[in-house]
Scaffold this motif. Structure first.
Motif, PDB file in Angstrom:
ATOM      1  N   UNK A   2       0.871  -1.213   0.014  1.00  0.00           N
ATOM      2  CA  UNK A   2       0.114   0.056  -0.003  1.00  0.00           C
ATOM      3  C   UNK A   2       0.808   1.326  -0.040  1.00  0.00           C
ATOM      4  N   UNK A   3       0.548   2.228  -0.879  1.00  0.00           N
ATOM      5  CA  UNK A   3       1.354   3.388  -1.013  1.00  0.00           C
ATOM      6  C   UNK A   3       0.279   4.611  -0.580  1.00  0.00           C
ATOM      7  N   UNK A   4       0.921   5.525   0.142  1.00  0.00           N
ATOM      8  CA  UNK A   4       0.524   6.562   0.574  1.00  0.00           C
ATOM      9  C   UNK A   4       0.004   7.624  -0.422  1.00  0.00           C
ATOM     10  N   UNK A   5      -1.039   8.094  -0.315  1.00  0.00           N
ATOM     11  CA  UNK A   5      -1.720   8.951  -1.448  1.00  0.00           C
ATOM     12  C   UNK A   5      -1.364  10.400  -1.147  1.00  0.00           C
ATOM     13  N   UNK A   6      -0.872  10.881  -1.958  1.00  0.00           N
ATOM     14  CA  UNK A   6      -0.563  12.468  -1.871  1.00  0.00           C
ATOM     15  C   UNK A   6      -1.692  13.294  -1.980  1.00  0.00           C
ATOM     16  N   UNK A   7      -1.822  14.413  -1.415  1.00  0.00           N
ATOM     17  CA  UNK A   7      -2.680  15.703  -1.495  1.00  0.00           C
ATOM     18  C   UNK A   7      -3.043  15.819  -2.671  1.00  0.00           C
ATOM     19  N   UNK A   8      -2.211  16.139  -3.819  1.00  0.00           N
ATOM     20  CA  UNK A   8      -2.774  16.528  -5.148  1.00  0.00           C
ATOM     21  C   UNK A   8      -3.443  15.426  -5.827  1.00  0.00           C
ATOM     22  N   UNK A   9      -3.207  14.108  -5.631  1.00  0.00           N
ATOM     23  CA  UNK A   9      -3.923  13.202  -6.139  1.00  0.00           C
ATOM     24  C   UNK A   9      -5.216  12.900  -5.459  1.00  0.00           C
ATOM     25  N   UNK A  10      -5.335  13.253  -4.138  1.00  0.00           N
ATOM     26  CA  UNK A  10      -6.470  12.780  -3.563  1.00  0.00           C
ATOM     27  C   UNK A  10      -7.574  13.816  -3.985  1.00  0.00           C
ATOM     28  N   UNK A  11      -6.900  15.288  -4.216  1.00  0.00           N
ATOM     29  CA  UNK A  11      -7.742  16.363  -4.781  1.00  0.00           C
ATOM     30  C   UNK A  11      -8.198  16.123  -6.071  1.00  0.00           C
ATOM     31  N   UNK A  12      -7.478  15.832  -6.940  1.00  0.00           N
ATOM     32  CA  UNK A  12      -7.781  15.142  -8.525  1.00  0.00           C
ATOM     33  C   UNK A  12      -8.636  13.869  -8.212  1.00  0.00           C
ATOM     34  N   UNK A  13      -8.575  13.022  -7.302  1.00  0.00           N
ATOM     35  CA  UNK A  13      -9.413  12.061  -7.221  1.00  0.00           C
ATOM     36  C   UNK A  13     -11.171  12.672  -6.869  1.00  0.00           C
ATOM     37  N   UNK A  14     -10.987  13.502  -5.991  1.00  0.00           N
ATOM     38  CA  UNK A  14     -12.307  14.162  -5.626  1.00  0.00           C
ATOM     39  C   UNK A  14     -12.817  14.728  -6.675  1.00  0.00           C
ATOM     40  N   UNK A  15     -12.204  15.618  -7.139  1.00  0.00           N
ATOM     41  CA  UNK A  15     -12.672  16.471  -8.389  1.00  0.00           C
ATOM     42  C   UNK A  15     -13.347  15.466  -9.458  1.00  0.00           C
TER      43      UNK A  15
END
Length: 71
Positions: A2-15
């Protein structure tokens, strides 16, 4: 592994997910005639209003099912 999700990836996924929900809602929009709140949803909102220290007793008493017990 399991890798840690970065903040930018989380924001992109949310959008992206919000966009998918918006597209599905807009696709079904021509089938709807009016915007409405059902009595079932009103019961949940009355309970939330109670926890937010708002008085919805007048609104929830208009629906016999939610008069005193549910909301």
């Amino acid at each position: 592994m399991v890798r840690k999700v970065k903040d930018k990836e989380l924001i992109a996924l949310t959008i992206i997910m919000l966009g998918v929900i918006l597209i599905i809602g807009l696709y079904n929009l021509p089938n709807e005639k009016v915007i409405y709140i059902t009595s079932d949803e009103l019961g949940y909102w009355a309970a939330a209003a109670h926890f937010a220290k708002l008085d919805w007793s007048g609104v929830s008493s208009m629906w016999p099912y939610y008069a005193y017990g549910y909301g």
